[in-house]
Design an enzyme around this catalytic site. Structure first.
Site, short mmCIF file in Angstrom:
data_model
loop_
_atom_site.label_atom_id
_atom_site.label_comp_id
_atom_site.label_asym_id
_atom_site.label_seq_id
_atom_site.Cartn_x
_atom_site.Cartn_y
_atom_site.Cartn_z
N VAL A 12 67.64 60.21 85.11
CA VAL A 12 67.66 60.19 83.64
C VAL A 12 66.50 61.02 83.09
CG1 VAL A 12 67.68 58.75 81.58
CG2 VAL A 12 68.77 57.92 83.67
N GLU B 126 69.57 52.92 73.33
CA GLU B 126 70.99 53.30 73.42
C GLU B 126 71.45 53.50 74.86
OE1 GLU B 126 73.41 53.89 70.56
OE2 GLU B 126 74.30 53.28 72.45
N GLY C 81 75.54 54.01 79.13
CA GLY C 81 75.05 55.38 79.29
C GLY C 81 75.14 56.21 78.02
N GLY D 43 75.32 58.61 84.71
CA GLY D 43 75.19 60.03 85.03
C GLY D 43 74.05 60.66 84.26
N LYS E 195 73.65 44.07 80.75
CA LYS E 195 74.20 44.79 79.58
C LYS E 195 74.89 43.81 78.63
CE LYS E 195 74.64 49.03 82.28
NZ LYS E 195 75.46 49.74 83.25
N VAL F 249 72.94 50.56 77.65
CA VAL F 249 74.29 50.02 77.78
C VAL F 249 75.30 51.16 77.66
CG1 VAL F 249 75.98 48.37 76.87
CG2 VAL F 249 73.54 47.84 76.73
N GLY G 199 75.16 59.70 91.40
CA GLY G 199 74.09 59.22 90.51
C GLY G 199 74.51 58.09 89.59
N ASP H 290 74.07 44.05 87.01
CA ASP H 290 73.85 45.12 86.01
C ASP H 290 74.71 44.87 84.77
OD1 ASP H 290 72.98 48.02 85.35
OD2 ASP H 290 75.17 48.11 85.26
N1 HSE Z 1 74.51 51.63 87.70
C1 HSE Z 1 74.96 51.74 86.37
C2 HSE Z 1 76.47 51.91 86.37
C3 HSE Z 1 74.30 52.92 85.71
O1 HSE Z 1 77.04 52.12 87.44
O2 HSE Z 1 77.08 51.78 85.34
C4 HSE Z 1 74.29 52.86 84.23
O3 HSE Z 1 73.64 51.74 83.74
#
Ligand code: HSE
Length: 433
Positions: free
Chosen positions: A17, A133, A138, A307, A209, A136, A191, A205
């Site tokens: 990022v 921003e 991306g 990404g 979020k 959550v 990525g 994860d």
């Molecule tokens: N590891 C997370 C995903 C990255 O796969 O959505 C973005 O938060």
């Protein structure tokens, strides 16, 4: 001609990022300057090792620093972008920045889910912004939508695909039947995955979020450890096949609803969704949030959830917004209020109502099917469809239920799993949408 104002930015972290932010600031420099009326200039980049050989992007070596605290406190830094991930070090960096009166951008959902209340309170007291921003979905501007676009509305519920890695794995498995581990390796190479991919696969994860979204939508801070969370690791290709036969696809969802009695329903799990529902078409690493709100009704927000450039785009847009706030404040404008929170109880998982997909592995003998159905019926679980696959080993009995109470379903399954004719624990996937 006057020299344009320059806003000094410190990037903490130069991974995927951080590298994307450097690239985007260079690639879109003219447009960003025109929109903000100022330049965003990276003046320090916090890294662990200044002499690391392989970087995502090339940067001026003189910008690299290892003393993050010193960089944060520098007079020529106005915005600190926390892009290091993890919680402990990130929390220290963000709190240090707030205490130093710096504006903060973070892409760190774990940090906000766990320490959001402390961070937003400190920011409000210090009169600085914390924008997030990128935390959550991306590049999907869902935080702006909820904070600004729907500011006059009331969100009643939302359903989201917010983990790109899980969605990529399930979508690719559905299309190709390739093994789980191979597909995960692809997601890591692209990525999408977290440094610890267990957070993606196990649903952690997505739960982080979900907490961030619930705070915005329902004004309450959930304890992330109390959110019922199932990962995608127990989904088998055979479930994808049966799902398709019943007209469903399997998607990794977060779900939240504000019940009229004040309780908040929140959960993370893979779900069967109807193949003709909008979220069924959200494939690959794409993310989407389907929001049901009082005034607007249903609305859908879709795009790249992970990404390098999509996520960096959100970080840089936050920097632009903060830059505008800096100028507005200079003109005497009031800064945006922080989220107002009130405690709200969570709906116990046992009280959640859903339809269910159940797959049993049983011996092929007279009366087995009848016993399963009898036990489900005795627990008020009504059957909508049943398929038996006698070719499978052990024989599969797949059941789709009508809406039932989770506690009743679990009680029935405990009884069924203990039957001598049952060869493996029942597989349970909720049906949503
Ligand atoms: N590891 C997370 C995903 C990255 O796969 O959505 C973005 O938060």
């Amino acid at each position: 001609m006057t020299t344009p104002r320059t806003i000094g930015v410190a990037l903490l972290g130069l991974g995927n990022v951080g590298g994307g932010v450097v690239k985007l600031l260079a690639d879109n420099a003219a447009a960003i300057e025109a929109r903000l009326g100022a330049r965003l200039e990276v003046r320090a980049i916090g890294v662990r090792d200044r002499d690391k050989k392989q970087r995502v992007v090339e940067v001026d070596h003189d910008l690299l620093v290892t003393d993050l605290d010193a960089a944060i406190k520098r007079d020529d830094i106005e915005i600190v972008c926390e892009l290091i991930g993890g919680v402990t070090e990130a929390r220290h960096a963000v709190m240090t920045a707030i205490a130093a009166g710096k504006q903060v951008v973070t892409a760190n959902k774990a940090l906000l889910a766990i320490h959001g209340t402390e961070i937003f309170a400190a920011a409000e007291a210090a009169g600085v912004d914390v924008y997030y921003e990128a935390a959550v979905c991306g590049g999907v501007p869902i935080i702006r939508v909820l904070r600004e676009g729907l500011a006059s509305d009331r969100v009643e519920a939302f359903w989201g695909i917010v983990n790109g890695t899980s969605n990529y794995i399930l979508s690719t498995m559905t299309e190709t039947r390739r093994p789980f581990a191979d597909i995960l390796a692809d997601a890591q190479a692209l990525g999408y995955a977290e440094a610890d991919p267990a957070l993606d696969i196990g649903g952690g994860d997505a739960a982080h979020k979900l907490c961030v979204l619930v705070r915005l939508c329902f004004g309450t801070a959930l304890d992330v450890t109390e959110i019922p969370t199932d990962g995608i690791d127990r989904i088998e290709p055979i479930d994808l096949d049966y799902a398709a036969k019943f007209g469903f696809v399997v998607k990794p969802l977060v779900i939240a609803r504000a019940h009229p009695d004040g309780q908040i329903e929140a959960r993370v799990h893979p779900a069967l969704v109807p193949a003709n529902w909008l979220l069924a078409d959200v494939a690959g690493a794409k993310n989407a949030v389907y929001v049901q709100s009082y005034a607007l009704g249903p609305s859908l927000y879709y795009g790249a959830g992970a990404g390098m450039l999509p996520t960096a785009m959100s970080v840089v847009s936050d920097c632009i917004d903060i830059g505008r706030n800096i100028f507005a404040r200079a003109a005497g404008a009031k800064r945006p209020a922080g989220p107002v929170l009130e405690p709200r109880p969570m709906l116990p998982l046992a009280e959640v109502r859903s339809k269910y997909y159940l797959r049993f592995g049983v011996v092929d003998a007279p009366g087995v099917l009848g016993r399963l159905m009898t036990i489900l019926g005795a627990h008020s679980v009504s059957i909508a469809q049943v398929v038996q696959d006698a070719e499978a080993k052990p024989v599969s009995v797949v059941v789709v239920t009508h809406e039932a109470r989770e506690g009743d379903v679990r009680a029935a399954l405990t009884e069924i799993d203990a039957l001598p004719v049952v060869r493996e624990p029942a597989r349970v996937i909720r049906i949503v949408g």
